[in-house]
Motif scaffolding. Structure first.
Motif, PDB file in Angstrom:
ATOM      1  N   LEU A 266       0.846  -1.200   0.000  1.00  0.00           N
ATOM      2  CA  LEU A 266       0.000   0.000   0.000  1.00  0.00           C
ATOM      3  C   LEU A 266       0.874   1.239   0.000  1.00  0.00           C
ATOM      4  CD1 LEU A 266      -2.441  -1.052   2.880  1.00  0.00           C
ATOM      5  CD2 LEU A 266      -2.841  -1.243   0.414  1.00  0.00           C
ATOM      6  N   VAL A 267       0.402   2.273  -0.682  1.00  0.00           N
ATOM      7  CA  VAL A 267       1.093   3.561  -0.668  1.00  0.00           C
ATOM      8  C   VAL A 267       0.099   4.622  -0.201  1.00  0.00           C
ATOM      9  CG1 VAL A 267       2.142   5.356  -2.108  1.00  0.00           C
ATOM     10  CG2 VAL A 267       2.732   2.958  -2.485  1.00  0.00           C
ATOM     11  N   VAL A 268       0.551   5.469   0.701  1.00  0.00           N
ATOM     12  CA  VAL A 268      -0.262   6.608   1.131  1.00  0.00           C
ATOM     13  C   VAL A 268       0.481   7.866   0.710  1.00  0.00           C
ATOM     14  CG1 VAL A 268      -1.515   7.649   3.040  1.00  0.00           C
ATOM     15  CG2 VAL A 268      -0.830   5.250   3.171  1.00  0.00           C
ATOM     16  N   ALA A 269      -0.229   8.774   0.047  1.00  0.00           N
ATOM     17  CA  ALA A 269       0.457   9.947  -0.499  1.00  0.00           C
ATOM     18  C   ALA A 269      -0.437  11.171  -0.422  1.00  0.00           C
ATOM     19  CB  ALA A 269       0.882   9.683  -1.939  1.00  0.00           C
ATOM     20  N   PRO A 409     -10.732  -4.020   1.398  1.00  0.00           N
ATOM     21  CA  PRO A 409     -10.495  -2.565   1.353  1.00  0.00           C
ATOM     22  C   PRO A 409     -10.696  -1.886   2.711  1.00  0.00           C
ATOM     23  CG  PRO A 409     -12.415  -3.183   0.021  1.00  0.00           C
ATOM     24  CD  PRO A 409     -11.752  -4.448   0.428  1.00  0.00           C
ATOM     25  N   PHE A 410     -11.556  -2.434   3.551  1.00  0.00           N
ATOM     26  CA  PHE A 410     -11.718  -1.879   4.897  1.00  0.00           C
ATOM     27  C   PHE A 410     -10.425  -2.050   5.698  1.00  0.00           C
ATOM     28  CE2 PHE A 410     -16.066  -2.047   3.648  1.00  0.00           C
ATOM     29  CZ  PHE A 410     -16.681  -1.044   4.373  1.00  0.00           C
ATOM     30  N   LEU A 411      -9.855  -3.238   5.579  1.00  0.00           N
ATOM     31  CA  LEU A 411      -8.611  -3.509   6.312  1.00  0.00           C
ATOM     32  C   LEU A 411      -7.483  -2.633   5.790  1.00  0.00           C
ATOM     33  CD1 LEU A 411      -9.171  -7.330   6.337  1.00  0.00           C
ATOM     34  CD2 LEU A 411      -9.073  -5.867   8.356  1.00  0.00           C
ATOM     35  N   ALA A 412      -7.422  -2.459   4.480  1.00  0.00           N
ATOM     36  CA  ALA A 412      -6.357  -1.656   3.886  1.00  0.00           C
ATOM     37  C   ALA A 412      -6.447  -0.212   4.368  1.00  0.00           C
ATOM     38  CB  ALA A 412      -6.450  -1.725   2.361  1.00  0.00           C
ATOM     39  N   VAL A 413      -7.648   0.332   4.347  1.00  0.00           N
ATOM     40  CA  VAL A 413      -7.812   1.738   4.755  1.00  0.00           C
ATOM     41  C   VAL A 413      -7.519   1.892   6.245  1.00  0.00           C
ATOM     42  CG1 VAL A 413      -9.517   3.583   5.053  1.00  0.00           C
ATOM     43  CG2 VAL A 413      -9.376   2.338   2.881  1.00  0.00           C
ATOM     44  N   ALA A 414      -8.006   0.954   7.038  1.00  0.00           N
ATOM     45  CA  ALA A 414      -7.757   1.030   8.477  1.00  0.00           C
ATOM     46  C   ALA A 414      -6.256   0.972   8.757  1.00  0.00           C
ATOM     47  CB  ALA A 414      -8.475  -0.118   9.184  1.00  0.00           C
ATOM     48  N   LEU A 415      -5.569   0.115   8.040  1.00  0.00           N
ATOM     49  CA  LEU A 415      -4.120  -0.024   8.243  1.00  0.00           C
ATOM     50  C   LEU A 415      -3.395   1.276   7.877  1.00  0.00           C
ATOM     51  CD1 LEU A 415      -1.871  -2.098   8.968  1.00  0.00           C
ATOM     52  CD2 LEU A 415      -1.750  -2.656   6.520  1.00  0.00           C
ATOM     53  N   ARG A 425      -8.213   8.390   1.876  1.00  0.00           N
ATOM     54  CA  ARG A 425      -9.285   7.879   1.011  1.00  0.00           C
ATOM     55  C   ARG A 425      -8.691   6.903   0.004  1.00  0.00           C
ATOM     56  NH1 ARG A 425     -12.770  12.312  -1.733  1.00  0.00           N
ATOM     57  NH2 ARG A 425     -11.551  11.946  -3.606  1.00  0.00           N
ATOM     58  N   LEU A 426      -9.415   5.830  -0.201  1.00  0.00           N
ATOM     59  CA  LEU A 426      -9.000   4.839  -1.202  1.00  0.00           C
ATOM     60  C   LEU A 426     -10.143   4.665  -2.193  1.00  0.00           C
ATOM     61  CD1 LEU A 426      -7.105   2.517  -2.223  1.00  0.00           C
ATOM     62  CD2 LEU A 426      -8.362   0.998  -0.689  1.00  0.00           C
ATOM     63  N   THR A 427      -9.855   4.900  -3.457  1.00  0.00           N
ATOM     64  CA  THR A 427     -10.847   4.675  -4.510  1.00  0.00           C
ATOM     65  C   THR A 427     -10.246   3.733  -5.533  1.00  0.00           C
ATOM     66  OG1 THR A 427     -11.753   6.890  -4.244  1.00  0.00           O
ATOM     67  CG2 THR A 427     -12.263   5.765  -6.290  1.00  0.00           C
ATOM     68  N   TYR A 428     -10.929   2.634  -5.779  1.00  0.00           N
ATOM     69  CA  TYR A 428     -10.463   1.745  -6.848  1.00  0.00           C
ATOM     70  C   TYR A 428     -10.757   2.411  -8.184  1.00  0.00           C
ATOM     71  CZ  TYR A 428     -10.347  -2.499  -3.807  1.00  0.00           C
ATOM     72  OH  TYR A 428     -10.085  -3.443  -2.856  1.00  0.00           O
ATOM     73  N   SER A 429      -9.842   2.261  -9.130  1.00  0.00           N
ATOM     74  CA  SER A 429     -10.220   2.602 -10.494  1.00  0.00           C
ATOM     75  C   SER A 429     -11.182   1.513 -10.965  1.00  0.00           C
ATOM     76  CB  SER A 429      -8.993   2.632 -11.412  1.00  0.00           C
ATOM     77  OG  SER A 429      -8.492   1.326 -11.588  1.00  0.00           O
ATOM     78  N   ARG A 430     -11.923   1.777 -12.037  1.00  0.00           N
ATOM     79  CA  ARG A 430     -12.841   0.753 -12.525  1.00  0.00           C
ATOM     80  C   ARG A 430     -12.046  -0.477 -12.966  1.00  0.00           C
ATOM     81  NH1 ARG A 430     -17.700  -0.638 -11.342  1.00  0.00           N
ATOM     82  NH2 ARG A 430     -18.431   1.506 -11.546  1.00  0.00           N
ATOM     83  N   ARG A 431     -10.911  -0.245 -13.561  1.00  0.00           N
ATOM     84  CA  ARG A 431     -10.066  -1.365 -13.975  1.00  0.00           C
ATOM     85  C   ARG A 431      -9.655  -2.200 -12.762  1.00  0.00           C
ATOM     86  NH1 ARG A 431      -6.380  -3.026 -18.206  1.00  0.00           N
ATOM     87  NH2 ARG A 431      -5.952  -5.152 -17.526  1.00  0.00           N
ATOM     88  N   GLU A 432      -9.276  -1.494 -11.703  1.00  0.00           N
ATOM     89  CA  GLU A 432      -8.862  -2.162 -10.468  1.00  0.00           C
ATOM     90  C   GLU A 432     -10.028  -2.952  -9.868  1.00  0.00           C
ATOM     91  OE1 GLU A 432      -7.526   0.801  -7.726  1.00  0.00           O
ATOM     92  OE2 GLU A 432      -6.264  -0.591  -6.606  1.00  0.00           O
ATOM     93  N   SER A 433     -11.196  -2.335  -9.936  1.00  0.00           N
ATOM     94  CA  SER A 433     -12.379  -3.005  -9.420  1.00  0.00           C
ATOM     95  C   SER A 433     -12.634  -4.295 -10.202  1.00  0.00           C
ATOM     96  CB  SER A 433     -13.576  -2.054  -9.519  1.00  0.00           C
ATOM     97  OG  SER A 433     -14.742  -2.681  -9.081  1.00  0.00           O
ATOM     98  N   PHE A 434     -12.448  -4.219 -11.506  1.00  0.00           N
ATOM     99  CA  PHE A 434     -12.617  -5.432 -12.320  1.00  0.00           C
ATOM    100  C   PHE A 434     -11.550  -6.462 -11.983  1.00  0.00           C
ATOM    101  CE2 PHE A 434     -15.863  -5.622 -15.666  1.00  0.00           C
ATOM    102  CZ  PHE A 434     -16.539  -4.456 -15.382  1.00  0.00           C
ATOM    103  N   ASP A 435     -10.334  -6.023 -11.806  1.00  0.00           N
ATOM    104  CA  ASP A 435      -9.250  -6.968 -11.528  1.00  0.00           C
ATOM    105  C   ASP A 435      -9.396  -7.604 -10.146  1.00  0.00           C
ATOM    106  OD1 ASP A 435      -7.950  -6.733 -13.905  1.00  0.00           O
ATOM    107  OD2 ASP A 435      -6.420  -5.332 -13.199  1.00  0.00           O
TER     108      ASP A 435
END
Lengths: 919, 298
Positions: A266-269, A409-415, A425-435
């Motif tokens: 994960l990257v936070v920026a 995604p809940f665990l990722a954001v909490a971490l 905030r974490l938003t999947y791209s649509r491509r990411e959501s598909f993957d």
């Protein structure tokens, strides 16, 4: 570059890069978040539709430079609460708004139509809405809404079409629709917090690989990157094993990643761009491993190991009687093999979550989910925190259909929040959501069913492989659900069923509307249709002849406890079935004479659906008399578009015997509301509703008791009204609820009471989790047209009947069913996620408004025995009969059996070429 | 920052392109580029396929938003959108294939921005606008510093996404096609994975000119069956001078199938399927175009 344009009637100036999408400038620079983004700026969803000089355009494909000097109108300019546009009113009144995420775009497209065409035909409306995807409503209510608004704008005075209906709790109109039709509803993507950071996920580019090394250092040095997180940064359990047995939050070095899109780091920026740059700088070394997508392949003895023992996650069996012997003695045995594809939920809102530390310094995550308390527990375990220091809140959510139940995604954001102590905030791209988001399990199914010559069903033999993909993702329970549905509401003298959930390197599969039951229902109902054809029996009669009677042992080996209404739903579709059949016969005769390459067919399918979560037959909710005399209901029935906010309020109002308007609902916030159980398996209305009714009933009794003391009368002569408790027999004599509340406080009596709906004492516990004896039923009939030379298919009409026990909200019930019909149509004809190929909404074909058949919905009310007010579950169940009804109609039209869905034009044409009937 | 310009004349647009051409690199970065609807270009830019320093928006050049029926031709300006084409009464009546093709591009929210000329310049083998332009034997007016030249649209296509037109220094200002005559009929046929908002598996545009009972000219355009929008010339030639009998049209359709060389796509359809449905589409288009040419149907 400075760009001036007129926005909703007022001149605005922005200083921006002129090639940036108008969508981004509206949402980010101008803070108008009513316009939504559903795809990756590809023009594929229509959610971003705005008007440019009165014409609808995709604002994601419009460079902002282009609007220089022109007039842009967004949803914010259409109408505001208190001064709504007729379209907004009509959308609310017809139930055209469910999750609401597509609504702003649809409304703008509809406005553009009505501005030019005040009296549009149904076809013109469909054409105008055609590029705007909606996953909830099935478009039918929207078309009705546009017709209603158009009529009113032409001066016709038409009442709200559903206003006359008396419903539980007064009005069926949704409380949250005004915010959704005006663009004011705050979905997570619309929320910006001070100091907010952006999360991004490094994902595996390989279907199957071992993580050899990972160097985060270069990413940490990227400007704007605040933190890079790997498995070493998980302070507690690096898993969410209660939900998914084998998924780490982030994989340790040496572990395998088993699908494209599996998270690695994960990257936070400080900005999304910096986060992306950070991802690109992480150095990862993988050892690439062999992979396969087909469970038949991964089950072979020499298959490369993916996970579990022999690549099997779980298996489940149902066996009673001697199925082999019974089948051998049957007059006729039909043997079939059916296959279904990976389906993507494709909720219009992508996965978006916001994490922060709340006022009590709790790790707080806001995001769409079916079970906030589960997410809270998993987060606490991962962060090694007490559960009270974690909070999960459900925001307005743009659809899930099961997809957003994924805890990851809940665990990722909490971490991320845990480490950076700032909002993320974490938003999947649509491509990411598909993957990366879970899919519906593809099934490979083998059915053998036997019958006597006159259509009495005998034995059934079922074998199902459920493809769970690279991870469990809750697929451990799928084998059970697959089998549950595979016998239907029919009498079988012997059953031999075995289902296995099998690993492959496809995307992980998880919850999807129907949770594993729609696929086997599809195969069973198609196999029954094949049997009816073989025996030359009417498919409706065949089903009626074999319905389970009360007390009969079901396919699962135990009797069903709740009323089922299967006969009633089949009878409800009968007139449609007969009318369609008659029409189709005439159509086909004429076309055949004229040599025209069109044929029609009628398909019927039924279903039973086990509702209610296995394992728990208990739910909790609270009701409160607030200090100021209004009522507050607390429960966890997440509303992600299906309408629980409204339904829970309605049921609460009914129990208190007051109208709905004064009732406040606090829903799905772990810091404020009790755990009412998971919202899945269509259990909300029955179980959570039951506990809401119980809580409000109890509160009412207590209020009446206190008021009776205060007024010195018997509670029997009192009634609760908004604001007061009145003596029915003496007009004018009353005590205000504020006074009653004060009296509660004086007595030291709690004004907030708990209510429980608990069926545990009614049913044996030793057999659970398998033993869950609650089923609902439904039946669909579809009239389908096929082009014999191209294999293209149109569904012309669908009649759908469902036993709902008792209608709570007719608008929402009809809307759920229509939406399910379109989703079932998509699964039957179009939708297929193909690993390695499918990338997003441009190549995953969702039904558009042009796909909308004429739908007749019948809400059948066979009152339930145990649930509150006689209700039953509906939302997921409605999905089940649509696909098999359509495929049966299609197969009958061409005289050949489609056994693999989606029935693409190519697959259909192959079958036409094989058919003896139509060539 | 990219510059975004609205020239008010073609001359000025060329000036802007020229001014950047001097400073651009051989790979094209630093150059200026023509934009009309932008629905393709913006996607290409997001994907990093194009990186212009300046966008030259043609849509406000006076006259380019016009559809004119003059001097024996129909002339469509570079700023004319697919929505405008659909709404044009003359085209609806006399060139229904063009109207129908315009309705096939994406969805209304794209048709209100995307232009016919832009669709042709993009040169994609499945482009609805390009395929129908072939059937109409349209010509494109390509303007650069050396002047204006009318090119046959067919000659513009070099390969998938590759056009003769260099949009960093040239502008297609208009597309034109011959005015429909009396015994003129067109048809548009298309199959996709769903009814709309989808690329075609096969699209087909046909134009028929009748001379008495016989076919004076047949044009059959198809996509995507070759690296470029494709004209089935052998099929066309067997029809010339023939009476449009069922057998003749079916034979032409079979020949068109033989000339076509489509590719397989896992996400859309196989080569075999495309070839299998192609004769049906061509036959249906020919029949409809003949009916329209006879005036029995518009």
């Amino acid at each position: 570059m400075e760009i001036t344009f007129v926005l909703n009637g007022r001149a605005v100036v922005v200083d921006v890069e002129p090639t940036r999408p108008l969508l981004d400038v509206l949402r980010t620079d101008l803070g108008l978040t009513g316009t939504k983004q559903g795809c990756d700026h590809e023009g594929e969803c229509g959610a971003c539709t705005v008007l440019l000089d009165g014409r609808p355009v995709r604002s994601c494909l419009t460079p902002v430079g282009k609007v220089t000097g022109r007039c842009v109108q967004t949803i914010e300019g259409l109408g505001v609460p208190g001064d709504l546009h007729p379209l907004q009113i009509a959308f609310i009144e017809t139930g055209a708004v469910q999750c609401g995420f597509c609504a702003p775009g649809v409304l703008m497209a509809a406005k553009a139509l009505l501005d030019r065409t005040p009296d549009p035909s149904r076809e013109q409306i469909i054409e105008a809405l055609d590029g705007n995807l909606c996953r909830c409503t099935g478009y039918a209510r929207m078309v009705e809404a546009v017709q209603l608004a158009a009529a009113r704008m032409r001066g016709e005075s038409l009442p709200a079409p559903w206003a006359e209906r008396s419903v539980i709790g007064g009005s069926p109109l949704r409380a949250d629709s005004i915010a959704k039709v005006t663009g004011q509803a705050q979905y997570v993507e619309d929320v910006v917090m001070d100091g907010m950071l952006y999360g991004a996920v490094l994902r595996s580019p390989h279907h199957h690989a071992r993580l050899v090394s990972l160097d985060a250092e270069p990413a940490v040095r990227v400007k704007g990157v605040v933190r890079v997180l790997t498995s070493a940064d998980v302070p507690g359990k690096n898993s969410f094993v209660e939900y998914s047995r084998d998924e780490p939050i982030l994989p340790p070095i040496g572990e395998t990643v088993r699908m494209i899109g599996a998270p690695v780091a994960l990257v936070v920026a400080e900005s999304p761009a910096a986060a992306q740059a950070g991802l690109a700088s992480i150095a990862v070394e993988y050892q690439v491993l062999p992979y396969a997508f087909d469970p038949t392949e991964t089950l072979r003895a020499d298959a490369f190991p993916i996970a579990g023992e022999d690549n099997v996650l779980t298996e489940f069996q149902v066996r009673h009687g001697d199925a082999a012997a019974v089948l051998a003695e049957s007059d006729v045995v039909v043997e079939t093999g059916y296959d279904t594809a990976y389906l993507e939920h494709a909720a219009l809102e992508r996965e978006t979550l916001l994490g922060y530390l709340d006022e009590a310094d709790r790790i707080t995550v806001v995001g769409g989910t079916h079970q906030p308390h589960w997410q809270q527990r998993y987060i606490a375990q991962a962060l090694a925190l007490p559960q009270e220091q974690v909070r999960v809140i459900l925001p307005p959510t743009g659809g899930t259909f099961g997809g957003k139940q994924d805890p990851w995604p809940f665990l990722a954001v909490a971490l991320m929040v845990y480490h950076v102590r700032r909002p993320v905030r974490l938003t999947y791209s649509r491509r990411e959501s598909f993957d990366a988001s879970p899919k519906r399990h593809p099934y490979r199914m083998g059915f053998k069913i036997g019958a006597t010559r006159d259509g009495q069903l005998t034995g059934i033999h079922v074998r199902i492989l459920c493809n769970t993909g690279g991870y469990d993702g809750h697929g451990q329970y799928i084998a059970n659900y697959a089998l549950t549905a595979s016998g239907g509401a029919y009498r079988w003298s012997a059953v031999d069923g075995l289902a296995r959930s099998v690993y492959t390197n496809g995307p992980k599969a998880g919850q999807f509307r129907g949770f594993g039951t729609a696929q086997s229902t599809f195969a069973l109902e198609c196999t029954l249709d094949e049997l009816a054809e073989r025996l030359d029996l009417d498919p409706l009669a065949l089903r009626l002849q074999n319905i389970l009677a009360d007390g009969d042992r079901s396919f699962l080996g135990y009797p069903v406890a709740e009323t089922m209404g299967y006969r009633e739903v089949l009878e409800a579709v009968r007139p449609h079935y007969q009318a369609y059949c008659q029409e189709v016969r005439a159509f086909n005769e004429l076309r055949s004479q004229q040599g025209e390459p069109l044929r029609q067919g009628v398909g019927l399918a039924g279903m039973w659906y086990r509702f209610g979560k296995s394992g728990s037959l208990k739910s909790e909710a609270h009701a409160e008399l607030a200090e100021d005399g209004h009522f507050v209901v607390y429960c966890s029935a997440p509303d992600y578009g299906q309408g629980t906010n409204t339904v829970m309020s309605q049921m609460a109002a009914e129990a208190m015997e007051v109208s709905r308007d004064g009732i406040e609902l606090v829903n799905a916030d772990t810091a404020l509301t009790p755990d009412s159980g998971i919202q899945g398996a269509s259990r909300a209305t029955y179980w959570v509703g039951g506990s809401v009714v119980a809580a409000m009933t109890r509160l009412r009794e207590e209020i009446l008791g206190v008021a009776a003391e205060m007024l010195d009368v018997s509670p029997a002569v009192l009634s609760v009204e908004h604001g007061r408790v009145a003596v029915r027999t003496e007009p004018g004599r009353a005590v205000s609820l504020v006074e009653v509340a004060r009296e509660f406080d004086r007595m030291g009596k709690r004004r907030r009471v708990a209510g429980f709906f608990d069926l545990t004492p009614n049913f044996l516990t030793e057999n659970r989790p398998e033993y869950v004896p609650f089923f609902v039923t439904g039946a669909h009939v579809a009239q389908v047209e096929v082009h014999l030379e191209t294999g293209t298919v149109r569904v012309l009409r669908v009649a759908a009947a469902h036993d709902v026990g008792r209608v709570v909200n007719p608008l929402d019930a009809v809307g759920q069913i229509e939406g399910a019909v379109l989703m079932g149509l998509g699964a039957a004809l179009m939708e297929e996620f193909i690993p390695d190929h499918t990338t997003g909404l441009s190549d995953y074909y969702l039904p558009t408004a042009q796909s909308l058949p004429e739908i007749s919905v019948h809400l059948v009310e066979v009152g339930g025995k145990f649930g509150p007010l006689g209700v039953k579950g509906l939302g997921e169940a409605a999905m089940l009969p649509a696909s098999p009804a359509i495929v049966n109609g299609l197969s009958r039209a061409i005289g050949a059996r489609l056994r693999t869905i989606p029935a693409t034009p190519e697959r259909v044409l192959e079958h036409i070429h094989r058919s003896r009937v139509v060539r | 920052m990219t510059d975004y310009r609205f020239p008010v004349s073609v001359e000025e647009a060329l000036d802007i392109l020229d001014a950047h051409a001097a400073s651009s690199t051989p790979s094209g970065s630093g150059s200026a580029r023509v934009i009309a609807g932008g629905t393709d270009l913006i996607l290409d830019m997001r994907r990093g396929k194009r990186n212009p320093a300046c966008l030259v928006d043609l849509t406000r050049i006076p006259g380019l938003d016009q559809i004119r029926v003059i001097g024996g031709v129909v002339e469509v300006g570079a700023a004319v959108t697919f929505a405008a084409i659909q709404e044009h009464p003359y085209l609806r009546q006399h060139v229904p294939a063009l109207t129908a093709a315009a309705r096939s591009v994406g969805a209304l929210g794209i048709q209100t921005a995307a232009t016919w000329v832009g669709n042709i310049v993009q040169a994609m083998p499945a482009a609805d606008g390009a395929v129908v332009a072939l059937a109409l034997e349209a010509e494109a007016r390509v303007v650069d510093r050396d002047g204006a030249v009318w090119w046959s649209v067919e000659e513009l296509f070099l390969g998938p996404g590759r056009s003769v037109v260099d949009s960093t220094r040239q502008i297609v200002t208009h597309v034109r096609f011959p005015l429909p005559g009396h015994s003129w009929g067109t048809s548009w046929q298309r199959v996709g994975r769903r009814a709309s908002l989808v690329l075609p598996i096969i699209n087909c545009a046909v134009r028929i000119v009748l001379d008495g009972e016989g076919i004076e000219q047949a044009v059959i355009a198809l996509g995507p069956v070759a690296p470029r929008p494709f004209r089935a010339r052998q099929a066309e030639s067997v029809l010339t001078g023939q009476r449009p009998t069922d057998e003749a049209l079916a034979e032409a359709a079979r020949i068109a199938q033989g000339e076509s060389d489509p590719r397989s796509s896992v996400k859309r359809a196989s080569r075999e399927y495309r070839l299998a449905i192609l004769p049906a589409l061509v036959r249906a288009a020919l029949h409809e175009a003949v009916r329209r040419a006879r005036g029995s149907e518009r």
